[in-house]
Design a protein around this motif. Structure first.
Motif, PDB file in Angstrom:
ATOM      1  N   GLY A 147      -0.289   4.328  -1.817  1.00 36.08           N
ATOM      2  CA  GLY A 147      -1.415   5.782  -1.809  1.00 36.08           C
ATOM      3  C   GLY A 147      -0.765   6.976  -1.168  1.00 36.08           C
ATOM      4  O   GLY A 147      -0.610   8.325  -1.468  1.00 36.08           O
ATOM      5  N   ALA A 148      -0.105   6.957   0.135  1.00 34.07           N
ATOM      6  CA  ALA A 148       0.610   8.336   0.686  1.00 34.07           C
ATOM      7  C   ALA A 148       1.718   8.709   0.172  1.00 34.07           C
ATOM      8  O   ALA A 148       2.267   9.815  -0.596  1.00 34.07           O
ATOM      9  N   ILE A 149       2.726   7.288  -0.244  1.00 30.61           N
ATOM     10  CA  ILE A 149       4.189   8.356  -0.578  1.00 30.61           C
ATOM     11  C   ILE A 149       3.932   8.705  -2.179  1.00 30.61           C
ATOM     12  O   ILE A 149       4.509   9.202  -3.076  1.00 30.61           O
ATOM     13  N   ALA A 150       2.570   7.627  -2.833  1.00 28.15           N
ATOM     14  CA  ALA A 150       2.398   8.368  -4.272  1.00 28.15           C
ATOM     15  C   ALA A 150       2.010   9.174  -4.720  1.00 28.15           C
ATOM     16  O   ALA A 150       1.814   9.322  -5.846  1.00 28.15           O
ATOM     17  N   GLY A 151       1.037   9.476  -3.716  1.00 31.68           N
ATOM     18  CA  GLY A 151       0.165  11.336  -3.500  1.00 31.68           C
ATOM     19  C   GLY A 151      -1.208  11.051  -4.269  1.00 31.68           C
ATOM     20  O   GLY A 151      -1.145  12.106  -4.748  1.00 31.68           O
ATOM     21  N   CYS A 152      -1.802   9.896  -3.870  1.00 36.48           N
ATOM     22  CA  CYS A 152      -2.817   9.940  -4.245  1.00 36.48           C
ATOM     23  C   CYS A 152      -4.379   9.139  -3.034  1.00 36.48           C
ATOM     24  O   CYS A 152      -5.138   9.174  -3.563  1.00 36.48           O
ATOM     25  N   ALA A 153      -3.016   9.434  -1.635  1.00 36.57           N
ATOM     26  CA  ALA A 153      -3.927   8.793  -0.685  1.00 36.57           C
ATOM     27  C   ALA A 153      -5.075  10.334  -0.230  1.00 36.57           C
ATOM     28  O   ALA A 153      -6.325  10.388   0.589  1.00 36.57           O
ATOM     29  N   TYR A 154      -4.454  11.616  -0.567  1.00 38.67           N
ATOM     30  CA  TYR A 154      -5.314  12.776   0.359  1.00 38.67           C
ATOM     31  C   TYR A 154      -5.049  13.476  -0.870  1.00 38.67           C
ATOM     32  O   TYR A 154      -4.315  13.858  -2.205  1.00 38.67           O
ATOM     33  N   ASP A 155      -6.004  14.818  -0.770  1.00 41.63           N
ATOM     34  CA  ASP A 155      -5.921  16.340  -1.582  1.00 41.63           C
ATOM     35  C   ASP A 155      -4.139  16.240  -1.618  1.00 41.63           C
ATOM     36  O   ASP A 155      -3.533  16.423  -0.290  1.00 41.63           O
ATOM     37  N   ARG A 195       6.732  14.841  -0.319  1.00 40.13           N
ATOM     38  CA  ARG A 195       7.505  14.557  -1.251  1.00 40.13           C
ATOM     39  C   ARG A 195       8.138  15.707  -2.091  1.00 40.13           C
ATOM     40  O   ARG A 195       8.668  15.203  -3.114  1.00 40.13           O
ATOM     41  N   PHE A 198       4.169  12.356   9.536  1.00 39.01           N
ATOM     42  CA  PHE A 198       2.739  12.794   8.803  1.00 39.01           C
ATOM     43  C   PHE A 198       1.396  11.689   9.419  1.00 39.01           C
ATOM     44  O   PHE A 198       0.756  11.916  10.042  1.00 39.01           O
ATOM     45  N   LYS A 199       2.634   9.794   8.589  1.00 33.02           N
ATOM     46  CA  LYS A 199       1.190   9.479   9.383  1.00 33.02           C
ATOM     47  C   LYS A 199       0.727   9.636  10.536  1.00 33.02           C
ATOM     48  O   LYS A 199      -0.130   8.713  11.108  1.00 33.02           O
ATOM     49  N   LEU A 208       7.310  11.219   5.753  1.00 31.24           N
ATOM     50  CA  LEU A 208       5.993  10.158   5.990  1.00 31.24           C
ATOM     51  C   LEU A 208       5.360   9.550   6.928  1.00 31.24           C
ATOM     52  O   LEU A 208       4.217   9.938   7.183  1.00 31.24           O
ATOM     53  N   GLU A 210       0.783  -1.552  -0.162  1.00 30.50           N
ATOM     54  CA  GLU A 210       0.169   0.423  -0.142  1.00 30.50           C
ATOM     55  C   GLU A 210       0.972   1.202   0.035  1.00 30.50           C
ATOM     56  O   GLU A 210       1.744   1.672   1.325  1.00 30.50           O
ATOM     57  N   TYR A 262       3.697  16.171   5.318  1.00 32.00           N
ATOM     58  CA  TYR A 262       2.946  15.825   3.833  1.00 32.00           C
ATOM     59  C   TYR A 262       3.650  15.888   2.525  1.00 32.00           C
ATOM     60  O   TYR A 262       4.132  15.168   1.537  1.00 32.00           O
ATOM     61  N   PHE A 309       1.764  10.182  -8.092  1.00 31.93           N
ATOM     62  CA  PHE A 309       1.293  11.405  -8.746  1.00 31.93           C
ATOM     63  C   PHE A 309       1.009  12.808  -7.888  1.00 31.93           C
ATOM     64  O   PHE A 309       1.618  12.724  -6.474  1.00 31.93           O
ATOM     65  N   GLY A 345      -2.506  17.034   2.219  1.00 35.68           N
ATOM     66  CA  GLY A 345      -2.150  15.659   3.087  1.00 35.68           C
ATOM     67  C   GLY A 345      -3.570  16.032   4.164  1.00 35.68           C
ATOM     68  O   GLY A 345      -3.583  14.764   5.103  1.00 35.68           O
TER      69      GLY A 345
END
Lengths: 585, 601
Positions: A303-311, B559, B577-578, B574, A301, B555, A356, A314
């Motif tokens: 999603g967060a590191i790929a940038g598509c879990a949140y707006d 990036r 952040f989580k 990250l 999983e 977050y 993303f 964050g």
């Protein structure tokens, strides 16, 4: 690399176009580039969704129902399956009459549909949610999985116009409250696996009534509770054993610590272009998930590191629907998700390799539909210019939304956002006819070219209402092509196959899929707008099996069936209603 | 001897200039003795004489014994009954005295002694109507008798027959001729009955007749003071150095204080208190004088002295609490007010309690007092706003809205009131309503920067950043030193893709307040979008340093690190952040679970 031998002979391809007789006559009243709601003339308004009572005291009453467009009788015409909810009274009295049932409408090929539910054996009752249609046993006939608040049902298509409930044998009942389901061959073994999103561990007696908690308030008005504050529910991943049975591999494949979310819309999509289906799951009120396929039967999983879990800030959003498409023609599949009111839908641009960026602001989508609760959504090229546009079904969940000071409304009209070919979108709904401006409680949507004319048709299952069937006829002089892939080594539906198309100097990419939208199952055929190009210069198909095929010089304005490994392509054969048609491949 | 001879006389009243306290002793008249007759011969007469003699020697029980014997032997003797009633009265057996006088009246219906004494006894028992009846009967016999007119006027005022009472006083004045003392008494009488305006004329006449009379001058000044005419008080009293009485100092000091001449007022008031510290007003005025001279602590001390002496005096208590707030001692103020019985707290004091506790972030107490105040009919706009602010701090905006809407008609013209209401509607997500209200606010006050700011936020929240922009621009123009307005302006410019202007406004915001993490974050977003990753990193790291609990920068920073090739830092950030998000969501969940009966995961 294999080429169609006849592609080298100029002029020959022109002969391969389907005849006009194979297309349904578009209704005369349809003006150019005007969406018209044909639900009534098509006859599908015999279905009327019912989901609980009008007061909508509980969240269960506000979510359903889905829709599937698929060719159940392999006659070349997409049929429509609409999922109905129920009422608490019905659920609590199994022996009482159950007038609210799902319906299957057979496409007559002439712009009309016939209710064949009973004949097909799909008239079961229950509190239905979504549907996912695919040929899970590769027998050439599309099967149907229906999700419920309660046990889900897998209907095996008997290839004779009827279905058989094989849930128990297959072992895919799931239970609790399932929502979106998606078929995809994540291990590329040629058999479609099934991901089932689940939403809330809902027991009516445990859920407070309207306003009975601080979280059961909306803008100071008591409303139904949830999802926040209610128990989440884990999703299930079923591996297809290839023998008609499935194995729950959730923990093995997704990890032992698979988190529970308010799951809604799963998408099987290869985000990193490595040929392996990844899994994106849109969740309500919890982060969206991206499971990257490790190619060994397991996922990570990211999603967060790929940038598509949140707006981009964050913040998790209340996501309902989702779809993917290459909106900017860079060869990477982007993701679009719809969210609750007082929030924006979010466009995640795939910057390459499955990473993303939230480009909602850059795409000028921040304010679009801000006050709407946005549900089913699809990328679709309604104007056939080769650039994916967007459709969104809208409608609030709170009946109180019409009250003074709520800044929104209960019923809302859908929206069409035109891709302006520069990375931005524009809301053009008002330019596309009055029918689109009629307000409903839009929920599940499914996309398909129902009339086989290359036009974009969208079926919307409206909550507590008859459905809408938005038909947009093909613009004058606009060119298109529809490709129906048939796997042989790959899964029969070709789900996951990557299609790259070049025409008129423009390159497009699509991935064959049935998922996306909301509680929906879409036309598995890939439909491309070609602008003014009358010929597809090059077509590349990367099959899930690993096979890559290339075709050149294909004429536009036709629906082609492409069989994996065969160098010939053939126009889709379509039969009129009533003909005996089904033969196993 | 008539019992009325024991009542305080006029001289006492004359000296009571501090408060002009009206008292019943005013009407003591020696009629009983004045109308005595010589004793008739014979045994009854002898006994009567004997009784008189014994009364002279104050042997009241013996006098009673003899007189009871007389009336037994001679029940038709009005004189005997009169003496016996007087004796009862002096013995304190008022019931028997009344019955005695009533017997006299049966024997002699027009007996002035019996009428008068009965009237006074009934007045003592608060039987004003009966007293008035006896005095009216007496007045009919003696229409110009001032000793009857004053008590009669008193009864009439008490009975609410004001015009008749005033007429009685006028009759007194009609008999006055050039007697300054009668005018003075009439004026004092009217003052005592709150007829301050009406008192001016007799008091003025008295002063004209005797310009050198301190009593007339001061009483007139007192009346003028009560009417709120400090300039007239100063005119009457200034330049009369002979008048060094505490009342003089108090009146003149207070008047000078009212005229903001604190320098001259304070020494006078200090003198007044030093000479006669038994009056409250000089303390209050002196405290006001100190406050006027920016001597807040002296004002507090003065009021503390007064409060110690008159702990139940509400004016002093309120003034002390108010003054303690002014010298930034809210705790002291709260202590003063909390010591008072809650039922005695004024609405203003409740308002002070609300503000005080709210300032100390003790919202439960603030709310409780605010809600008490809100039930009062005289609740003020400021108290309602203070209570609404408490609700807003507690995220109880529906209650704030209900409160403010309830009283909205009364304060419909107040921009501050409407703004507070609009703020709660905004908090609750009713952006259109809030926006409409703010339109009204801005119509009434076009310089209220927060209104423009909030309106911009409403429009932003309605998904209308283009319309929000001019609102934020106005707010920033009206309050150019408010970093928040520049921040919000920068935000909306960024949303509208006016990145250069957005960047400038965010930088301006940070110049004004470099400890505003969201401004660092928004600036970082602009840098990130324009691939100025190193600058973005700096801003994000600063945002986190300023507010480590702010999730969003982590977050984006993860990036940015990834873009900069710092994969390990990206992963670590990250993870932070989580973890932070998880922590905050768990806190939120706990709150929700609590609100939903603890049934959730």
């Amino acid at each position: 690399m294999r080429y169609l031998w006849f592609a080298l002979i100029p002029g020959l391809l022109w002969m391969m176009g389907g005849s006009d007789a194979d297309r349904a006559a578009p209704p005369e009243k349809v003006p150019s580039l005007r969406f018209v709601d044909l639900a009534h003339s098509a006859g599908i308004d015999k279905f009327h969704d019912v989901s609980g009572g009008p007061a909508k005291n509980y969240i269960l009453e506000s979510k359903g129902g889905g829709v599937a467009v698929f060719d159940y009788n392999d006659d070349g015409w997409l049929d429509i399956f609409l999922v109905s909810g129920a009422t608490f009274e019905e659920m609590e009295n199994p022996h009482a009459p159950h007038p609210h049932r799902n319906k299957l409408f057979r496409n007559n090929g002439d712009g009309t549909f016939t209710d064949v539910t009973e004949a097909a054996g799909l008239g079961a009752w229950g509190w239905g949610m979504g549907a996912a249609a695919a040929d899970y046993d590769n027998d050439g006939c599309t099967d149907l999985y229906v999700t419920y608040y309660g046990k889900n049902v897998l209907y095996h298509n008997n290839c004779d116009g009827t279905f058989t409930d094989v849930t128990q044998k297959a072992g895919v009942a799931a239970g609790s409250w399932s929502t979106g389901a998606a078929w995809g061959d994540y291990d590329r073994d040629g058999y479609l696996d099934l991901y089932v999103a689940r939403y809330i561990n809902f027991r009516r007696a445990e859920v407070p009534g309207k306003g009975q908690s601080v979280v059961c308030q909306y803008k100071g008005v008591p409303v139904q509770c949830g999802p926040r504050g209610l128990k989440t529910q884990t999703a299930i991943l079923y591996h297809n054993n290839g023998d008609g049975t499935f194995t729950d591999v959730t923990n093995k494949a997704l990890g032992p610590d698979v988190a529970a979310y308010y799951g809604f819309t799963p998408l099987w999509v290869d985000v990193d272009n490595n040929g392996w289906p990844d899994l994106y799951v849109a969740d309500d009120g919890t982060p969206n998930l991206l499971y990257r396929n490790r190619r060994d039967g397991t996922f990570e999983e990211v999603g967060a590191i790929a940038g598509c879990a949140y707006d981009r800030d964050g913040l998790e959003q209340s996501t309902m629907g989702a779809d993917f498409g290459d909106y900017n023609h860079d060869g990477w599949l982007d993701i679009f998700v719809t969210n609750f009111s007082d929030d924006h839908s979010t466009l995640y641009q795939n910057t390459g390799g499955g990473n993303f960026n939230d480009v909602t602001e850059q795409a000028k989508l921040l304010s679009v539909g801000w006050n709407n609760v946005k549900w089913g959504t699809k990328f679709f090229d309604y104007d056939l210019d080769g650039w994916p546009d967007l459709f969104l079904a809208n409608g609030h969940v709170y009946v109180e939304a019409d009250r003074w000071g709520m800044d929104t409304g209960y019923k809302q009209h859908p929206q069409v956002l035109r891709n302006q070919q520069d990375g931005t979108f524009k809301d053009v709904t008002a330019e596309l006819g009055e029918d689109l401006l009629q307000k409903h409680l839009g929920r599940g949507i499914a996309l398909g070219s129902l009339f086989n004319d290359g036009g974009a048709d969208i079926v919307v299952n409206n909550l507590d209402d008859t459905p809408s069937l938005y038909h947009c006829p093909t613009p004058t002089n606009a060119q298109w092509i529809v490709l129906h892939l048939q796997g042989t080594r790959s899964n029969r539906d070709g789900l996951g196959a990557r299609i790259k198309l070049r025409a008129g100097g423009m390159e497009q990419v699509q991935e064959v899929h049935q998922s996306g939208g909301f509680l929906a199952s879409n036309d598995v055929r890939a439909r491309f707008g070609l602008g003014s190009s009358t010929v597809v210069d090059e077509l590349e198909i990367d099959w899930p099996s690993g096979l890559v095929q290339h075709f050149h010089g294909i004429r536009s304005q036709q629906i082609l069936r492409i069989k994996e490994g065969e160098s010939e392509v053939a126009p889709e054969r379509m039969r009129r209603a009533g003909s005996n048609h089904l033969t196993k491949s | 001897m008539n019992h009325l001879a024991h009542r305080p006389g006029l001289s006492k009243w004359k000296g009571s200039l501090w408060g002009v306290v009206f008292c019943l002793g005013l009407y003591a008249l020696p009629w009983g003795q004045a109308q005595q007759q010589a004793p008739p011969p014979g045994s009854v007469a002898d006994q009567l004489q004997q009784a008189r003699d014994i009364l002279q020697s104050h042997d009241l029980p013996e006098a009673r014994r003899i007189l009871e014997n007389v009336v037994h032997r001679s029940p038709g003797s009005a004189e005997a009954w009169l003496l016996l009633a007087d004796t009862y009265s002096q013995l304190g057996t008022e019931g028997e005295a009344i019955r005695g006088y009533e017997t006299v009246l049966k024997l002699q219906p027009n007996s002035p002694n019996a009428l008068y004494n009965l009237a006074i006894l009934q007045l003592r028992r608060n039987r004003v109507e009966e007293a008035a009846r006896y005095l009216e009967a007496l007045h009919r016999q003696r229409p110009r008798d001032r000793d009857v007119l004053f008590p009669l006027a008193h009864c009439l005022f008490l009975l609410g027959r004001t015009s008749e009472g005033q007429q009685a006083v006028e009759e007194v004045m009609n008999t006055a001729g050039d007697s300054a003392s009668v005018y003075l008494k009439a004026g004092q009488f009217l003052l005592a009955h709150g007829k301050v305006e009406e008192a001016l004329e007799p008091l003025g006449r008295a002063l004209n007749l005797t310009p050198g009379s301190d009593e007339s001058r001061i009483t007139l000044a007192l009346a003028e003071s009560q009417l709120g005419h400090p300039a007239r008080v100063i005119e009457l009293l200034q330049g009369h150095p002979k008048m060094d009485s505490p009342l003089y100092a108090s009146l003149l000091g207070s008047a000078l204080c009212d005229e903001k001449d604190f320098e001259r007022a304070v020494p006078l008031l200090e003198t007044a208190i030093r000479q006669h510290g038994e009056e409250k007003l000089p303390y209050l005025q002196l405290a006001a004088g100190y406050a006027g001279l920016s001597k807040g602590q002296e004002a507090v001390r003065t009021l503390q002295q007064a409060h110690a002496r008159w702990p139940e005096d509400v004016r002093i208590r309120s003034a002390l609490a108010r003054q303690l707030f002014h010298v930034h001692d809210p705790v002291g103020a709260l202590v003063v007010l909390r010591e008072a019985p809650e039922t005695t707290l004024t609405t203003e004091e409740l308002g002070l309690l609300v503000e005080g506790y709210a300032g100390l972030n003790r919202l439960d107490e603030a709310r409780r007092y605010g809600e008490l105040a809100a039930q009062r009919k005289d609740v003020s706009e400021s108290v309602l706003i203070a209570l609404a602010n408490v609700y807003q701090l507690e995220a109880r905006d529906p209650e704030a809205i209900a409160l403010l809407e309830k009283h909205r008609t009364k304060f419909a013209d107040s921009p501050r009131y409407l703004f507070t209401l609009a703020f709660s509607y905004y908090n609750q997500g009713n952006y259109s309503l809030s926006n409409d209200l703010l339109g009204d606010v801005i119509t009434r006050d076009q310089n209220l920067a927060p209104a423009f700011y909030l309106r911009g936020s409403c429009l932003s929240s309605l998904g209308k950043p283009e319309e929000a922009l001019p609102q934020y621009e106005t707010a920033a123009r009206l309050a150019p030193d408010d970093s928040l307005y520049h921040f919000q302006l920068g935000m909306v410019l960024s949303l509208l893709r006016q990145k250069d202007r957005a960047e400038a406004e965010l930088k301006k915001s940070l110049e004004l307040n470099d400890r505003h993490a969201p401004a660092h974050y928004e600036l970082a977003k602009i840098y990130f979008d324009s691939s100025r990753d190193e600058l973005a990193r700096q801003q994000l790291e600063e945002a986190i340093r300023v507010n480590p609990e702010f999730e969003s920068p982590y977050y984006l920073l993860s990036r940015v690190y990834a873009r900069l090739g710092r994969q390990e830092d990206s992963a670590t950030t990250l993870k932070h952040f989580k973890e932070l998000q998880q922590k905050q969501r768990e806190a939120e969940r706990a709150l929700k679970e609590a609100s939903m009966g603890g049934q959730n995961p």
